[in-house]
Motif scaffolding. Sequence first.
Motif, PDB file in Angstrom:
ATOM      1  N   UNK A 140       0.879  -1.092  -0.053  1.00  0.00           N
ATOM      2  CA  UNK A 140      -0.020   0.223   0.132  1.00  0.00           C
ATOM      3  C   UNK A 140       0.824   1.347  -0.107  1.00  0.00           C
ATOM      4  N   UNK A 141       0.531   2.095  -0.928  1.00  0.00           N
ATOM      5  CA  UNK A 141       1.456   3.331  -0.857  1.00  0.00           C
ATOM      6  C   UNK A 141       1.115   4.319   0.237  1.00  0.00           C
ATOM      7  N   UNK A 142       2.355   4.945   0.883  1.00  0.00           N
ATOM      8  CA  UNK A 142       2.203   5.531   2.146  1.00  0.00           C
ATOM      9  C   UNK A 142       1.206   6.855   2.011  1.00  0.00           C
ATOM     10  N   UNK A 143       0.523   7.018   2.835  1.00  0.00           N
ATOM     11  CA  UNK A 143      -0.692   7.903   2.793  1.00  0.00           C
ATOM     12  C   UNK A 143       0.198   9.526   2.573  1.00  0.00           C
ATOM     13  N   UNK A 144       1.353   9.350   3.498  1.00  0.00           N
ATOM     14  CA  UNK A 144       2.035  10.878   3.216  1.00  0.00           C
ATOM     15  C   UNK A 144       2.549  10.974   1.762  1.00  0.00           C
ATOM     16  N   UNK A 145       3.003   9.842   1.174  1.00  0.00           N
ATOM     17  CA  UNK A 145       3.562  10.089  -0.198  1.00  0.00           C
ATOM     18  C   UNK A 145       2.263  10.309  -1.264  1.00  0.00           C
ATOM     19  N   UNK A 146       1.060   9.704  -0.955  1.00  0.00           N
ATOM     20  CA  UNK A 146      -0.107   9.964  -1.871  1.00  0.00           C
ATOM     21  C   UNK A 146      -0.627  11.557  -1.535  1.00  0.00           C
ATOM     22  N   UNK A 147      -0.457  12.051  -0.486  1.00  0.00           N
ATOM     23  CA  UNK A 147      -0.684  13.313  -0.100  1.00  0.00           C
ATOM     24  C   UNK A 147       0.121  14.301  -0.989  1.00  0.00           C
ATOM     25  N   UNK A 148       1.450  13.851  -0.929  1.00  0.00           N
ATOM     26  CA  UNK A 148       2.589  14.897  -1.672  1.00  0.00           C
ATOM     27  C   UNK A 148       2.325  14.728  -3.174  1.00  0.00           C
ATOM     28  N   UNK A 149       2.010  13.516  -3.551  1.00  0.00           N
ATOM     29  CA  UNK A 149       1.702  13.481  -4.913  1.00  0.00           C
ATOM     30  C   UNK A 149       0.429  13.870  -5.488  1.00  0.00           C
ATOM     31  N   UNK A 150      -0.731  14.233  -4.573  1.00  0.00           N
ATOM     32  CA  UNK A 150      -1.943  14.543  -4.845  1.00  0.00           C
ATOM     33  C   UNK A 150      -2.824  13.780  -5.590  1.00  0.00           C
ATOM     34  N   UNK A 151      -2.665  12.486  -4.831  1.00  0.00           N
ATOM     35  CA  UNK A 151      -3.403  11.198  -5.148  1.00  0.00           C
ATOM     36  C   UNK A 151      -4.335  11.039  -3.984  1.00  0.00           C
ATOM     37  N   UNK A 152      -5.645  10.688  -4.318  1.00  0.00           N
ATOM     38  CA  UNK A 152      -6.704  10.029  -3.309  1.00  0.00           C
ATOM     39  C   UNK A 152      -6.800   8.701  -3.339  1.00  0.00           C
ATOM     40  N   UNK A 153      -6.342   8.181  -2.056  1.00  0.00           N
ATOM     41  CA  UNK A 153      -6.451   6.594  -1.923  1.00  0.00           C
ATOM     42  C   UNK A 153      -7.829   6.158  -1.837  1.00  0.00           C
ATOM     43  N   UNK A 154      -7.639   4.773  -1.420  1.00  0.00           N
ATOM     44  CA  UNK A 154      -6.595   4.044  -1.331  1.00  0.00           C
ATOM     45  C   UNK A 154      -6.018   3.704  -2.435  1.00  0.00           C
ATOM     46  N   UNK A 155      -4.413   3.459  -2.670  1.00  0.00           N
ATOM     47  CA  UNK A 155      -3.664   3.027  -3.545  1.00  0.00           C
ATOM     48  C   UNK A 155      -2.620   2.115  -3.233  1.00  0.00           C
ATOM     49  N   UNK A 156      -2.666   0.989  -4.118  1.00  0.00           N
ATOM     50  CA  UNK A 156      -1.559  -0.155  -3.823  1.00  0.00           C
ATOM     51  C   UNK A 156      -0.585   0.031  -5.107  1.00  0.00           C
TER      52      UNK A 156
END
Length: 797
Positions: A662-678
């Motif tokens: 699972x992509x780290x929530x902090x990484x998703x936030x920095x990249x501008x992606x709304x999760x969940x993401x794996x």
Amino acid sequence: MKFTVSWLKEHLDTDASLDDILYALTDLGLEVEGVENPMDVFKDFEIAKITHAEQHPDADKLRVCKVQAGAGETQIVCGAPNAREGITVVLAKPGTYIPGLDITISVGKIRGVESFGMMASEKELELSDEHNGIIELPSGEIGQSFADYLAETDPSKVDPVIEIAITPNRPDALGVRGVARDLAARGLGTLKPLKKASVAGGFANPISVTIDESAKDSCKVFAGRLIKGVTNGPSPAWLQDRLKAIGLRPISKLVDVTNFFTYDQNRPLHVFDAGKVDGGLTVHLSKGGEELVALDEKTYTLPAGVTVISSGGKVESIAGIMGGLETGCTDETTDVFLEAAFWDTIAIAKGGRALKINSDARYRNERGIDPAYNMQAIEDATQMILDLCGGEASEVTVAGQVPDVSRAYKLDTDRVQSLVGMEILPAKQIATLEALGFTMDGDMAQVPSWRPDVLGSADLVEEVARVESLTLLEPKPLSRPIGVAKQIQTPMQIRESMARYTAAALGYNECVTYSFVDEKSAKLFDGGSDAVKLENPISSEMSHMRPDLLVGLLQAASRNQARGFNDLALFEVGAAFHGGEPGEQHMQIGGLLVGATGPKDVHGARRDVDVFDAKADAEAVLSSIGAPAKVQILRDTPTWFHPGRSGKICLGPKKVLAQFGEVHPKTLKEMGVKGPAVAFTIFLEQPPFPRGNKVARAAFFTNDLQAVERDFAFVVDKSTAALDVVNAAFGADKNLISDVRVFDEFIGGSLGEDKKSLAITVRLQPAKETLKEKDIEDVSAKIIAKVEKSTKAVLRG
């Protein structure tokens, strides 16, 4: 490009039908765009004779005529003043289309008297503007087709007009002579010898010609002569008919001669009224700002650098494009200066575009004319002017020199047959080229001066092929190779392709992103160092080489979500960079799943993607590229993955095949992606390649010995990962143990708050002989000892 069939036959001795000519033209690459055949218009009209004519009983200007036609006598009411008994006329029977009136004749009543057709005037048949009376023929047989009558008595009236499309590489076909040459080479007739005139000058040319130093590159040669004592006026009928047929308006003898050579020989010429030329003529480049009233009666302001012709310091003509109105020939012209020049094609194109002038002269000069014909064109045009207008010609004055465009290329007759795919005898190939004007010197083909498009041996092949006709190609099956074709792709290329196909089959959409990313994003993935920084990036957002493919995939996901696409499955195959030196890169395939696994079911529920989706897809790709089935799953993953929901697929602690999670929530936030993401990343170079560079998979093997499964339950600390227990059990005997899986977890109860029970199933697969009880007990003891040592577990009683 338009021309008539009779004009074509001035150069081509042929009996070919119109249909044969049209087919051959298109097949030769001179595509026929239209045909105007008057025979089709006049074929429904027939010759008839008025046998009786009397006054209409109810109209003073109408007469009721009895007309003898091929099918018998008929009655026609006619209002023409010359309708009378005994004249031969052109009859249109009911159902005939009248082109001049745009109607179809039918039976009708005129003032109470029935009329069965009409007798046509010249205007109604579009033969002329004469409409004061019906046509009176001096001869003709009753019932004869009017088209056949015209073909016998006035062929110019039924001369078919052909329009062909000329590709930019065939300027020679902009003259009727060039079209005839192609048809002769195809075998539709014989090219007639070109009549060459030679006019001796009777006096020195008083008008000098000079090419200024500034125009040396744009004007190669400029030739001209004075013809004095000419009588201008309307051209003879034959010349007017030819020009009218192709859509040109006859102007005068002198102008019509230049138009004739433009279309006949692709040789634009120009005539100046010598009485209006102030001194000599100079070719130079315009300085900018000069004005000229051209022959189209428009005033043009010249930009700098346009090639012009001046006299007395005043611009008289835009060279190779259009002459000036002031020095144009009129009916009062008595002395004329005839000019023939060879201009640089690029200079003409630039000048024409700058001034937005589209003339026949520009169209031909910017595509290329025959430089070798320049001096002969002066002689031929002079002779025609003398024949039509009279006068006396001076000597020819020449500035510059005719450029040498001679060149030769080798004709490889075997190569021609190989490339074309047809058997064309060498003698026929040579005959084809000679018919097109090439001169053979051994196996070297000298290119004719009128073919600027022939620039190599490949063009010789094309000439032979188009004249021979590619329509004669016969389909033949490809020969089947004997044995297995030699491998072309490298093992790594095959691996990349297989990974790409597998990811696509799993439902992922392929992305192709830039290898450059911004520094902030690169640092999220342990990159962004000066070693991979670009010295001259194309933008500030592409300053560093990417450290991982997931950077580009997450950026693509962010862009898609911004446009309303929230459930995504993306992958990419490409290189990631861990340094700035050659070789400091590694091939990856990265996959990213965002959102839910599918649409809502009938109950309105759906499942979000999780770490096991990424793990399953990573294992499927690894399997497709031939990675070993026995692997270890370790925990130590990069910081951009969730530490508790990710793993590495390894052959050992240092041999990492892939990482997923699972992509780290902090990484998703920095990249501008709304999760969940794996996501998963597979390092394509890490799985071992088959020995000996074999790219095929090993033969499928099935074991005929019975597998044995044993269950074990261990009590471990609550913080102990099930994966650690599985890996420890696998390590007890790597050759015999084929699978280990967790089937139960129990927490609490009699075990206490800090303990849990993990139950695993171990599958033992013998390869040589059936396992005995003692063998199973020995392996079981190893498993227990290994798990207890690695995880401090206790076998549950």
